[in-house]
Motif scaffolding. Structure first.
Motif, PDB file in Angstrom:
ATOM      1  N   PRO A 116      -7.259   0.198   3.810  1.00  0.00           N
ATOM      2  CA  PRO A 116      -8.496   0.070   3.025  1.00  0.00           C
ATOM      3  C   PRO A 116      -9.442  -0.970   3.606  1.00  0.00           C
ATOM      4  CG  PRO A 116      -6.589   0.170   1.576  1.00  0.00           C
ATOM      5  CD  PRO A 116      -6.057   0.057   2.965  1.00  0.00           C
ATOM      6  N   GLY A 117     -10.704  -0.594   3.739  1.00  0.00           N
ATOM      7  CA  GLY A 117     -11.720  -1.517   4.221  1.00  0.00           C
ATOM      8  C   GLY A 117     -11.762  -1.705   5.717  1.00  0.00           C
ATOM      9  N   ARG A 118     -10.927  -0.982   6.455  1.00  0.00           N
ATOM     10  CA  ARG A 118     -10.896  -1.127   7.905  1.00  0.00           C
ATOM     11  C   ARG A 118     -11.406   0.158   8.555  1.00  0.00           C
ATOM     12  NH1 ARG A 118      -8.950  -5.708   9.149  1.00  0.00           N
ATOM     13  NH2 ARG A 118      -9.052  -5.152  11.358  1.00  0.00           N
ATOM     14  N   ASP A 119     -12.077   0.015   9.708  1.00  0.00           N
ATOM     15  CA  ASP A 119     -12.684   1.175  10.363  1.00  0.00           C
ATOM     16  C   ASP A 119     -11.777   1.810  11.408  1.00  0.00           C
ATOM     17  OD1 ASP A 119     -12.792  -0.760  12.298  1.00  0.00           O
ATOM     18  OD2 ASP A 119     -14.977  -0.700  12.554  1.00  0.00           O
ATOM     19  N   GLY A 120     -10.530   1.361  11.511  1.00  0.00           N
ATOM     20  CA  GLY A 120      -9.581   1.933  12.458  1.00  0.00           C
ATOM     21  C   GLY A 120      -8.196   1.369  12.216  1.00  0.00           C
ATOM     22  N   PRO A 121      -7.221   1.782  13.032  1.00  0.00           N
ATOM     23  CA  PRO A 121      -5.830   1.392  12.785  1.00  0.00           C
ATOM     24  C   PRO A 121      -5.381   0.112  13.482  1.00  0.00           C
ATOM     25  CG  PRO A 121      -5.896   3.074  14.474  1.00  0.00           C
ATOM     26  CD  PRO A 121      -7.327   2.827  14.080  1.00  0.00           C
ATOM     27  N   THR A 122      -6.321  -0.686  14.018  1.00  0.00           N
ATOM     28  CA  THR A 122      -5.941  -1.926  14.699  1.00  0.00           C
ATOM     29  C   THR A 122      -6.722  -3.109  14.114  1.00  0.00           C
ATOM     30  OG1 THR A 122      -7.650  -1.622  16.392  1.00  0.00           O
ATOM     31  CG2 THR A 122      -5.472  -0.736  16.873  1.00  0.00           C
ATOM     32  N   PRO A 123      -6.185  -4.339  14.196  1.00  0.00           N
ATOM     33  CA  PRO A 123      -4.863  -4.692  14.725  1.00  0.00           C
ATOM     34  C   PRO A 123      -3.720  -4.425  13.749  1.00  0.00           C
ATOM     35  CG  PRO A 123      -5.971  -6.657  13.964  1.00  0.00           C
ATOM     36  CD  PRO A 123      -6.948  -5.529  13.802  1.00  0.00           C
ATOM     37  N   TRP A 124      -4.068  -3.863  12.566  1.00  0.00           N
ATOM     38  CA  TRP A 124      -3.006  -3.500  11.638  1.00  0.00           C
ATOM     39  C   TRP A 124      -3.466  -2.317  10.783  1.00  0.00           C
ATOM     40  CZ3 TRP A 124      -3.415  -3.747   6.212  1.00  0.00           C
ATOM     41  CH2 TRP A 124      -4.565  -4.401   5.717  1.00  0.00           C
ATOM     42  N   ASN A 125      -2.527  -1.520  10.372  1.00  0.00           N
ATOM     43  CA  ASN A 125      -2.765  -0.546   9.310  1.00  0.00           C
ATOM     44  C   ASN A 125      -1.586  -0.607   8.339  1.00  0.00           C
ATOM     45  OD1 ASN A 125      -0.760   0.847  10.695  1.00  0.00           O
ATOM     46  ND2 ASN A 125      -2.003   2.643  11.134  1.00  0.00           N
ATOM     47  N   ASP A 126      -1.578   0.264   7.359  1.00  0.00           N
ATOM     48  CA  ASP A 126      -0.610   0.065   6.278  1.00  0.00           C
ATOM     49  C   ASP A 126       0.384   1.206   6.125  1.00  0.00           C
ATOM     50  OD1 ASP A 126      -2.562   1.783   5.339  1.00  0.00           O
ATOM     51  OD2 ASP A 126      -2.527   1.005   3.305  1.00  0.00           O
ATOM     52  N   GLY A 127       0.701   1.913   7.223  1.00  0.00           N
ATOM     53  CA  GLY A 127       1.832   2.821   7.145  1.00  0.00           C
ATOM     54  C   GLY A 127       1.518   4.284   7.297  1.00  0.00           C
ATOM     55  N   ILE A 128       2.474   5.104   6.852  1.00  0.00           N
ATOM     56  CA  ILE A 128       2.454   6.548   7.065  1.00  0.00           C
ATOM     57  C   ILE A 128       2.252   7.261   5.732  1.00  0.00           C
ATOM     58  CG2 ILE A 128       3.787   8.541   7.858  1.00  0.00           C
ATOM     59  CD1 ILE A 128       5.364   6.561   9.647  1.00  0.00           C
ATOM     60  N   PHE A 129       1.254   8.149   5.696  1.00  0.00           N
ATOM     61  CA  PHE A 129       0.990   8.987   4.526  1.00  0.00           C
ATOM     62  C   PHE A 129       1.325  10.436   4.862  1.00  0.00           C
ATOM     63  CE2 PHE A 129      -1.421   5.264   3.538  1.00  0.00           C
ATOM     64  CZ  PHE A 129      -1.463   5.197   2.159  1.00  0.00           C
ATOM     65  N   VAL A 130       1.761  11.181   3.854  1.00  0.00           N
ATOM     66  CA  VAL A 130       2.119  12.586   4.034  1.00  0.00           C
ATOM     67  C   VAL A 130       1.446  13.418   2.946  1.00  0.00           C
ATOM     68  CG1 VAL A 130       4.006  14.270   3.958  1.00  0.00           C
ATOM     69  CG2 VAL A 130       4.323  12.091   5.166  1.00  0.00           C
ATOM     70  N   TRP A 131       0.895  14.553   3.364  1.00  0.00           N
ATOM     71  CA  TRP A 131       0.325  15.539   2.453  1.00  0.00           C
ATOM     72  C   TRP A 131       1.147  16.826   2.548  1.00  0.00           C
ATOM     73  CZ3 TRP A 131      -2.357  11.963   5.133  1.00  0.00           C
ATOM     74  CH2 TRP A 131      -3.373  11.248   4.490  1.00  0.00           C
ATOM     75  N   VAL A 132       1.216  17.573   1.457  1.00  0.00           N
ATOM     76  CA  VAL A 132       1.975  18.818   1.434  1.00  0.00           C
ATOM     77  C   VAL A 132       1.146  19.920   0.780  1.00  0.00           C
ATOM     78  CG1 VAL A 132       4.253  17.750   1.434  1.00  0.00           C
ATOM     79  CG2 VAL A 132       3.090  18.178  -0.741  1.00  0.00           C
ATOM     80  N   SER A 133       1.520  21.160   1.085  1.00  0.00           N
ATOM     81  CA  SER A 133       0.846  22.324   0.511  1.00  0.00           C
ATOM     82  C   SER A 133       1.776  23.516   0.617  1.00  0.00           C
ATOM     83  CB  SER A 133      -0.466  22.613   1.259  1.00  0.00           C
ATOM     84  OG  SER A 133      -1.103  23.762   0.745  1.00  0.00           O
ATOM     85  N   SER A 134       1.535  24.519  -0.207  1.00  0.00           N
ATOM     86  CA  SER A 134       2.264  25.777  -0.088  1.00  0.00           C
ATOM     87  C   SER A 134       1.504  26.779   0.761  1.00  0.00           C
ATOM     88  CB  SER A 134       2.526  26.374  -1.478  1.00  0.00           C
ATOM     89  OG  SER A 134       1.294  26.618  -2.148  1.00  0.00           O
TER      90      SER A 134
END
Length: 447
Positions: A116-134
């Motif tokens: 949140p509030g960051r424009d990219g994944p460096t120097p830190w991000n906050d992990g792995i998200f997963v989405w699902v669908s049928s």
């Protein structure tokens, strides 16, 4: 990287679909553009292989190899609170797959996201998200993790934040994966390019700690429940990433802390392999808790460019009995002496500049190779994965790399870093190539 695990033919197991420009592209139109399964499987009628640019190593920049509105679309993933202002999910290294479980397709999506509030994944991000669908068309919802972590952000299946969940005999976050701080960057630690796989009745995530981590390299998680987790780290990564440390990476990485990145998983029957950048692979132990120990990791037999550029995002995809080694390479644009433009993956010409982050592919009869010469399968579709939908149709992901080149233009910022999926076409048993679905170029009888 793609994998199989149900005993069914591979073509029935994996997933995908299509759009270029923006999230406004309609999935229904894209689905209508896809060939019907019966037509796609009809023998004797296949698109042609294109002649490759010469010499070997030149990039094919033709517009027909771009994801377009008629062959692709952007997935409408459920928004998190951080996505509300942008109006869509910001994502790189888009990964989509589908697994048939108990007779029903389960579609999954993940990738590199920002905090949140960051424009990219460096120097830190906050992990792995997963989405699902049928269904590939959606609706795409964040996987329900609220039963595991009530009150925590929905859909986050792993993060350095979860270090407090470590316990006797169970490690979720290893010390080398934890956040840390220094005077130059402040908070550091990130995770990149996750892939999600269903192998032998279990869910696995293969991902990479990013350049600002204490140790940079590939690791694997295994779920102790369903696709939502909870996940723990496998035994082989408790102390370090896969493989041995190597020379490489930015100058701010500590000596000895850089390992092989962009790890992925390929499984077939009862066998499973780790695939890494730099042409490497390794077989997993039967219990999937580590790779089989070896003095030196074996290399794929393939035909390098001269000079060989830095390649990323390697994975293997099996289709119609052939193995496809897919890698990401930058197309460098430069000027020839006669004033014309040259596109090449290994280019030291004058005024060279990055143009597109492409998917280059080679084909073989065996997982290890030897692989054919590479060809450009998709312009701007680098660091993706290939897969098939539950009808057996092949697809690829793309994300439009905003780091440099074409999609780094501020005028294109709104259409970069997206969860895109594009149709692929197969050139038959004689051609044995996969390309981004081109416009109607005619067919050839017998391949």
């Amino acid at each position: 990287m793609t994998s199989t695990d149900s005993g069914q033919p591979r073509r029935s197991l994996l997933a995908g679909i299509v759009g270029l420009g923006a999230a406004a592209a309609l999935p229904t139109a894209a689905a209508q553009a896809a060939p019907a399964p019966a037509e796609a499987a009809r023998p004797g009628r296949y698109p042609l292989n294109w002649p490759d640019p010469e010499p070997y190593g030149r990039a094919d920049a033709r517009r027909d190899l771009w994801p377009r509105e008629d062959n692709s679309f952007v997935l409408r993933l459920e928004l998190r609170p951080r996505d509300e202002e942008l109006g869509r999910v910001w994502i790189r290294d888009t990964y989509v797959n589908c697994f048939v479980i108990d007779g029903r397709p389960v579609y999954v999506a993940t990738g590199t996201t920002n905090a949140p509030g960051r424009d990219g994944p460096t120097p830190w991000n906050d992990g792995i998200f997963v989405w699902v669908s049928s269904s590939i068309e959606g609706p795409w919802t964040l996987v329900d993790t609220t039963g595991i972590r009530p009150g925590a952000e929905k859909g986050k299946v792993w993060s350095p934040e979860f270090v407090g969940e470590n316990g006797p005999g169970r490690t979720v976050v290893a010390p080398w994966q934890e956040y840390w701080h220094d005077d130059r960057f402040g908070k550091r630690g990130n995770v990149w390019a996750p892939e999600l796989h269903y192998v032998r009745g279990k869910w696995y995530i293969v991902a990479c700690t990013g350049d600002h981590s204490r140790k940079v390299g590939s690791f694997m998680l295994v779920s102790e429940g369903g696709v939502e987790g909870p996940y723990r780290l496998i035994e082989g990564n408790l102390d370090k990433p896969f493989g041995d440390s190597i020379t490489g990476g930015p100058d701010f990485i500590e000596p000895g802390a850089y390992f092989h990145i962009d790890g992925g998983l390929y499984a077939e029957g009862q066998d499973a392999w780790l695939v890494l950048h730099n042409d490497l692979y390794a077989r997993f132990r039967d219990d999937m808790e580590d790779i089989v120990p070896t003095t030196n990791l074996p290399k794929f037999q393939q035909k390098p460019y001269s000079p060989e550029p830095y390649l990323e995002g390697a994975h293997v995809f099996k289709y119609e009995g052939k193995y496809y080694l897919v890698q990401a390479a930058w197309d460098w644009k430069s000027d020839n002496l006669d004033g014309t433009t040259r596109h090449a993956y290994a280019n030291h010409g004058s005024r060279r500049r990055q143009y597109q982050y492409d998917a280059v592919v080679a084909v073989a009869d065996a997982f290890e190779g030897p692989y054919s010469e590479r060809w450009t399968a998709g312009v701007g579709a680098g660091h993706n994965n290939f897969f098939t939908d539950h009808h057996g149709r092949p697809w690829a992901t793309f994300f439009r790399n905003p780091a440099a080149g074409y999609w780094d233009d501020p005028a294109r910022e709104a259409d970069a870093a997206v969860p895109g999926v594009v149709q692929l076409e197969w050139t038959g048993p004689a051609g044995n190539r996969l390309y981004v679905k081109r416009r109607d170029l005619g067919r050839t009888v017998g391949g």
